[in-house]
Design a protein around this motif. Sequence first.
Motif, PDB file in Angstrom:
ATOM      1  N   GLU A  53      39.176  78.352  26.787  1.00 39.15           N
ATOM      2  CA  GLU A  53      39.025  77.233  27.707  1.00 39.15           C
ATOM      3  C   GLU A  53      39.137  77.710  29.156  1.00 39.15           C
ATOM      4  O   GLU A  53      39.989  78.541  29.476  1.00 39.15           O
TER       5      GLU A  53
ATOM      6  N   ARG B 246      45.773  70.978  26.049  1.00 36.52           N
ATOM      7  CA  ARG B 246      44.615  71.875  25.924  1.00 36.52           C
ATOM      8  C   ARG B 246      45.089  73.310  26.051  1.00 36.52           C
ATOM      9  O   ARG B 246      45.511  73.745  27.117  1.00 36.52           O
ATOM     10  N   THR B 247      45.023  74.045  24.950  1.00 37.32           N
ATOM     11  CA  THR B 247      45.435  75.440  24.959  1.00 37.32           C
ATOM     12  C   THR B 247      44.291  76.276  24.397  1.00 37.32           C
ATOM     13  O   THR B 247      43.308  75.728  23.895  1.00 37.32           O
TER      14      THR B 247
ATOM     15  N   PHE C  95      45.014  76.793  19.108  1.00 38.99           N
ATOM     16  CA  PHE C  95      45.577  75.504  18.687  1.00 38.99           C
ATOM     17  C   PHE C  95      45.254  75.274  17.219  1.00 38.99           C
ATOM     18  O   PHE C  95      44.447  75.980  16.626  1.00 38.99           O
TER      19      PHE C  95
ATOM     20  N   GLN D 208      43.949  72.739  14.156  1.00 42.45           N
ATOM     21  CA  GLN D 208      43.133  71.544  13.897  1.00 42.45           C
ATOM     22  C   GLN D 208      43.361  71.031  12.483  1.00 42.45           C
ATOM     23  O   GLN D 208      43.693  71.801  11.575  1.00 42.45           O
TER      24      GLN D 208
ATOM     25  N   GLU E  33      41.136  62.277  24.560  1.00 44.45           N
ATOM     26  CA  GLU E  33      40.819  62.409  23.134  1.00 44.45           C
ATOM     27  C   GLU E  33      41.973  62.977  22.319  1.00 44.45           C
ATOM     28  O   GLU E  33      42.588  63.963  22.683  1.00 44.45           O
ATOM     29  N   LEU E  34      42.182  62.335  21.180  1.00 46.13           N
ATOM     30  CA  LEU E  34      43.179  62.782  20.222  1.00 46.13           C
ATOM     31  C   LEU E  34      42.459  63.293  18.974  1.00 46.13           C
ATOM     32  O   LEU E  34      42.883  64.249  18.334  1.00 46.13           O
ATOM     33  N   GLU E  35      41.387  62.621  18.650  1.00 50.13           N
ATOM     34  CA  GLU E  35      40.632  62.949  17.437  1.00 50.13           C
ATOM     35  C   GLU E  35      39.190  62.515  17.637  1.00 50.13           C
ATOM     36  O   GLU E  35      38.938  61.491  18.277  1.00 50.13           O
ATOM     37  N   GLY E  36      38.251  63.301  17.101  1.00 51.88           N
ATOM     38  CA  GLY E  36      36.839  62.903  17.145  1.00 51.88           C
ATOM     39  C   GLY E  36      36.385  62.546  15.738  1.00 51.88           C
ATOM     40  O   GLY E  36      36.756  63.239  14.786  1.00 51.88           O
TER      41      GLY E  36
ATOM     42  N   ALA F  56      38.147  64.890  13.018  1.00 50.19           N
ATOM     43  CA  ALA F  56      38.697  66.178  13.474  1.00 50.19           C
ATOM     44  C   ALA F  56      39.778  65.932  14.514  1.00 50.19           C
ATOM     45  O   ALA F  56      39.505  65.436  15.602  1.00 50.19           O
TER      46      ALA F  56
ATOM     47  N   GLY G 225      43.565  67.342  16.503  1.00 46.90           N
ATOM     48  CA  GLY G 225      44.350  68.511  16.881  1.00 46.90           C
ATOM     49  C   GLY G 225      45.823  68.275  16.550  1.00 46.90           C
ATOM     50  O   GLY G 225      46.371  67.214  16.845  1.00 46.90           O
TER      51      GLY G 225
HETATM   52  P1  ATP Z   1      37.849  68.114  24.463  1.00 49.73           P
HETATM   53  O1  ATP Z   1      36.725  67.188  24.865  1.00 49.73           O
HETATM   54  O2  ATP Z   1      39.220  67.599  24.808  1.00 49.73           O
HETATM   55  O3  ATP Z   1      37.612  69.546  24.897  1.00 49.73           O
HETATM   56  P2  ATP Z   1      36.514  68.438  21.984  1.00 49.73           P
HETATM   57  O4  ATP Z   1      35.686  67.198  21.925  1.00 49.73           O
HETATM   58  O5  ATP Z   1      35.880  69.718  22.380  1.00 49.73           O
HETATM   59  O6  ATP Z   1      37.821  68.169  22.883  1.00 49.73           O
HETATM   60  P3  ATP Z   1      36.615  68.731  19.166  1.00 49.73           P
HETATM   61  O7  ATP Z   1      35.724  69.899  19.125  1.00 49.73           O
HETATM   62  O8  ATP Z   1      36.108  67.400  18.764  1.00 49.73           O
HETATM   63  O9  ATP Z   1      37.280  68.629  20.622  1.00 49.73           O
HETATM   64  O10 ATP Z   1      37.935  69.101  18.350  1.00 49.73           O
HETATM   65  C1  ATP Z   1      38.666  68.145  17.596  1.00 49.73           C
HETATM   66  C2  ATP Z   1      40.085  68.012  18.075  1.00 49.73           C
HETATM   67  O11 ATP Z   1      40.708  69.285  18.244  1.00 49.73           O
HETATM   68  C3  ATP Z   1      40.238  67.337  19.435  1.00 49.73           C
HETATM   69  O12 ATP Z   1      40.206  65.942  19.294  1.00 49.73           O
HETATM   70  C4  ATP Z   1      41.604  67.825  19.866  1.00 49.73           C
HETATM   71  O13 ATP Z   1      42.631  67.035  19.288  1.00 49.73           O
HETATM   72  C5  ATP Z   1      41.673  69.211  19.298  1.00 49.73           C
HETATM   73  N1  ATP Z   1      41.361  70.216  20.321  1.00 49.73           N
HETATM   74  C6  ATP Z   1      40.146  70.612  20.754  1.00 49.73           C
HETATM   75  N2  ATP Z   1      40.253  71.548  21.719  1.00 49.73           N
HETATM   76  C7  ATP Z   1      41.583  71.742  21.908  1.00 49.73           C
HETATM   77  C8  ATP Z   1      42.342  72.597  22.772  1.00 49.73           C
HETATM   78  N3  ATP Z   1      41.756  73.454  23.601  1.00 49.73           N
HETATM   79  N4  ATP Z   1      43.692  72.521  22.709  1.00 49.73           N
HETATM   80  C9  ATP Z   1      44.316  71.669  21.859  1.00 49.73           C
HETATM   81  N5  ATP Z   1      43.646  70.859  21.022  1.00 49.73           N
HETATM   82  C10 ATP Z   1      42.297  70.886  21.033  1.00 49.73           C
END
Ligand code: ATP
Length: 446
Positions: free
Chosen positions: A182, A191-192, A195, A197, A264-267, A306, A308
């Motif tokens: 990231e 956001r790390t 992480f 999933q 976002e918490l979950e997609g 999905a 995190g």
């Molecule tokens: P964001 O828009 O926040 O970057 P994303 O839409 O890319 O997230 P997804 O690919 O849908 O995320 O991943 C599903 C879940 O994984 C996210 O809802 C989140 O909870 C978690 N997640 C994604 N990226 C990270 C991250 N860098 N650090 C911590 N959790 C993450």
Amino acid sequence: MDKIVSLSKRRGFVFPSSEIYGGLGSSYDYGHYGVLLKNNVKGQWWRAMLQERDDIVALDSAIIQHPRTWEASGHLAGFTDPLVDCRTCKLRFRADHLGQSACGRKPSKHPGETPECDLTESRDFNLMFQTTVGPVKEEGSTVYLRPETAQGIFLNFKNYMQFSRKKPPFGIAQIGKSFRNEITTGNFIFRTREFEQMEMEFFVPPPEAGKWHQHWMSARMNWWTSLGLRPDHLRLRAHDDDELSHYSSATSDVEYLFPIGWSELEGIANRGDFDLTQHAKFSGQKLEYVDTATGDRYVPYVIEPAAGVDRAMLAFLVDAYDEDEIEGEQRTVLRLHPVLAPVKVAVLPLVRKDGQPELAAEVFRELRDHVQTEYDEGGAIGRRYRRQDEIGTPWAVTIDHQSLEDQTVTLRDRDSLKQVRVPIGELTDVIRGRLSEPWRSPKLDA
Ligand code: ATP
């Protein structure tokens, strides 16, 4: 957020990683209570996916997979963020996050806001971590740390068709680490770069995809609220067309009102047949469902919730954090749902003499066979309660002089602060009963 970060460190939930070397940006280590809380979150997810249903099976796939995986999935070409560098302050920003980023120089607030800011053109930056397999770095040895767990599921679709005796609609669930390089991190464990999933791919006959997408949106919302997240801090937001990923025909995000705003918490995505079709094309294997009775064959559509783990833990901590006052003294308390609380019961002898520690140790040994229990005999009782409140322990059992006379103890409730006397022989059943009761955040009634 600052309060959560400081409590997390003080009480052993989360530490900044590599601290003795000055830390490594956006890397965190989970301490004792963090591990217990995280395990409970994951345990509840597995429970909802596996134990409470009969149409989902489990998987734990490799982190490093064949590099063709990421060509097929589109990650090699398309898993990018637009990046700009500032030649003046040498910092790097996400071009689409400039408004939320802080510039390295004052008085500019955001990158690009003063004449000194000297931003490069934006270029695409792939988020996958690259490494090599084998002792020599040669052609064909480049591999990637997985940026999502989902692809491991698609790679195993064929195995599951053969062994699992499942047919669509059915799902494969997995929890594991993912890695994304990231550009802008921060906001603690939100956001790390590394992480965990919790992802589940639910394979369905194509005409049923819309129905199952609806099903999973409501099932997942219910899961979050059943674990105590306040409904007024939770919402489901459908993606606009220009937000949709290349593979998705419809996605909704479960969003939580974090201290940084709704995020976002979950997609929950309808991925269509994109993944299986791509892997079939790249691998030359047939990835489809064949109905042996009728000979019908088709490529299932996929609905994917999905989430995190780390972000879930942050949401639960934020939602639980509270401050109140007891007898004129301020108290910090984590009002976690009891099933998530790292420790369920603390066993505390009132004083460290008169046989109380011995009886308390007996009670402790009995309770720990059933629930995560902690024994603590050091310091004033008020301080010990306070410590348990800060780690979210829902119940404290106190052994006092009366306990030695009539074999009863006091049971203190973290939220109501009510204390009742319970016979030692009934303690396990009382606690187990309370643990299975529905729970509602007291913050809703505050
Ligand atoms: P964001 O828009 O926040 O970057 P994303 O839409 O890319 O997230 P997804 O690919 O849908 O995320 O991943 C599903 C879940 O994984 C996210 O809802 C989140 O909870 C978690 N997640 C994604 N990226 C990270 C991250 N860098 N650090 C911590 N959790 C993450």
